[in-house]
Design a protein around this motif. Sequence first.
Motif, PDB file in Angstrom:
ATOM      1  N   ALA A 340      33.873  40.554  40.628  1.00 21.49           N
ATOM      2  CA  ALA A 340      34.509  41.879  40.498  1.00 21.49           C
ATOM      3  C   ALA A 340      35.600  42.059  41.551  1.00 21.49           C
ATOM      4  CB  ALA A 340      33.448  42.977  40.612  1.00 21.49           C
ATOM      5  N   LEU A 341      35.281  41.585  42.745  1.00 18.58           N
ATOM      6  CA  LEU A 341      36.281  41.684  43.818  1.00 18.58           C
ATOM      7  C   LEU A 341      37.512  40.854  43.489  1.00 18.58           C
ATOM      8  CD1 LEU A 341      34.015  41.536  47.017  1.00 18.58           C
ATOM      9  CD2 LEU A 341      35.112  43.553  46.008  1.00 18.58           C
ATOM     10  N   LEU A 342      37.280  39.645  43.005  1.00 16.28           N
ATOM     11  CA  LEU A 342      38.384  38.763  42.636  1.00 16.28           C
ATOM     12  C   LEU A 342      39.193  39.379  41.494  1.00 16.28           C
ATOM     13  CD1 LEU A 342      36.697  35.240  42.797  1.00 16.28           C
ATOM     14  CD2 LEU A 342      38.367  36.192  44.400  1.00 16.28           C
ATOM     15  N   ALA A 343      38.484  40.006  40.574  1.00 22.24           N
ATOM     16  CA  ALA A 343      39.181  40.649  39.447  1.00 22.24           C
ATOM     17  C   ALA A 343      40.082  41.772  39.936  1.00 22.24           C
ATOM     18  CB  ALA A 343      38.149  41.176  38.444  1.00 22.24           C
ATOM     19  N   GLN A 344      39.531  42.524  40.923  1.00 18.47           N
ATOM     20  CA  GLN A 344      40.344  43.600  41.486  1.00 18.47           C
ATOM     21  C   GLN A 344      41.590  43.041  42.173  1.00 18.47           C
ATOM     22  OE1 GLN A 344      37.798  45.931  44.016  1.00 18.47           O
ATOM     23  NE2 GLN A 344      36.604  46.779  42.305  1.00 18.47           N
ATOM     24  N   GLN A 345      41.349  41.941  42.948  1.00 20.36           N
ATOM     25  CA  GLN A 345      42.483  41.329  43.628  1.00 20.36           C
ATOM     26  C   GLN A 345      43.495  40.775  42.632  1.00 20.36           C
ATOM     27  OE1 GLN A 345      40.902  38.387  46.287  1.00 20.36           O
ATOM     28  NE2 GLN A 345      39.797  39.888  47.577  1.00 20.36           N
ATOM     29  N   LEU A 346      42.970  40.119  41.610  1.00 18.03           N
ATOM     30  CA  LEU A 346      43.864  39.557  40.598  1.00 18.03           C
ATOM     31  C   LEU A 346      44.625  40.661  39.880  1.00 18.03           C
ATOM     32  CD1 LEU A 346      44.792  37.004  39.161  1.00 18.03           C
ATOM     33  CD2 LEU A 346      42.875  37.293  37.574  1.00 18.03           C
ATOM     34  N   GLU A 347      43.922  41.725  39.617  1.00 17.00           N
ATOM     35  CA  GLU A 347      44.560  42.845  38.919  1.00 17.00           C
ATOM     36  C   GLU A 347      45.683  43.438  39.764  1.00 17.00           C
ATOM     37  OE1 GLU A 347      45.219  45.405  35.752  1.00 17.00           O
ATOM     38  OE2 GLU A 347      43.979  43.625  35.879  1.00 17.00           O
TER      39      GLU A 347
END
Length: 407
Positions: A340-347
């Motif tokens: 989820a954190l990576l997704a936020q960063q990627l987003e």
Amino acid sequence: MNVLTITQLNNLIKRTLDREYLLKNVYVSGTIINAKRHSSGHMYFSLKDEESAIDVTMWSSTVMQKGLANAIQNGLLVTVKASVNFYNKMGRLNLIASDMQIGSKSPLQLEFDALKRELTALGYFDDGHKQSLPHMASCIGIVTSQSGAVLHDILHVSERRNPLVQFKLFSVPVQGNTAGPIIAKGIATADADPDVDLIIVGRGGGSMEDLWCFNDRAVVEAIYTANTPVISAVGHETDYTLCDYVADARGATPSHAAEMAVLPLTTLQDQLTEKEEYLHEYIRYTLQQKRTDLTLLFNRRLGIPALQFLHKQKSYLQELTQTLTNITKERCNTEKHSLALLAQQLESLNPLQMMVKGFAKVEHNNEPITSVSQLQPNDDIRVTLADGYVTATVKEAHKDGRITKKL
């Protein structure tokens, strides 16, 4: 044809005898044999001469009146006054004695009694010395005359009962002054034969003189010392010799002796069937019992420990499964959170996301433009926005807020 019933015939015989006056008062002489005193006091015995015998009854009232209570004994020569009686219900003829004159015992009877007392005192007739007859004799020795009816009677009975039984004849004379030692030798020879399982010593009926050789001391001793069981079958049922007393068993007749010696084949078959059924049942019961014992042993030694071990391992497996499940869930939750954190960063790094906010992507010749120094006036560029793109031509470029070139 006039056919009578048994009752009619017996009644006719009785009426005929009752009408015969001479048979109401007859005097008969003979030797007393088979004397028996009934509990009621009546005396029953037979009178015998050299060739024949007849039954006699003396009622207790006559016995007491004549004072004969202790006088009637076997071997006595007597003369009785009697009437002929026919018991029509059973078809039997006998004498009803009303008086008796007692004479002396015959010389042979006196000799018989003396030898019997002597041999009795020596234990020759003791039951403890007698042997049991074999249950199933395979070979029977017969000590008798080769020409007499005894041999025929025994073989006839045996053939009917069990034709598999074998016989050996030890032929001897059965009458005469010299017959005794020869009979004794025949018994000894049969006893020494390893094939013989049982010995029958016998002859047909006759007077006391005719049967005297079977009272010979040598014959009695031969039977007494024999290791093989001996059946005595001398004379008729009413005849007794010393052989009868010393033998292991007595046959009333030779035919009766054969019946005692030869077990019927049908009996053997029945016994075999019975034993076979018993063995089957015993084997079935034994197998069932052993199966039960084996089950109990398995449960005690293997079954219960195995079940306990399996239960313990199952519990351990359940614990491992629960631990693995918890670890997996925890790891999944951690990875999910990281994702989820990576997704936020990627987003946050998604250029389209920036385009939504008003940013655009500029390309020249399919190369991204990151600096104004990459462009010259009149260059064609492509500007990509959040919902599409546009093409344009560069008129002027500014760097650090200054116009670098003017078209």
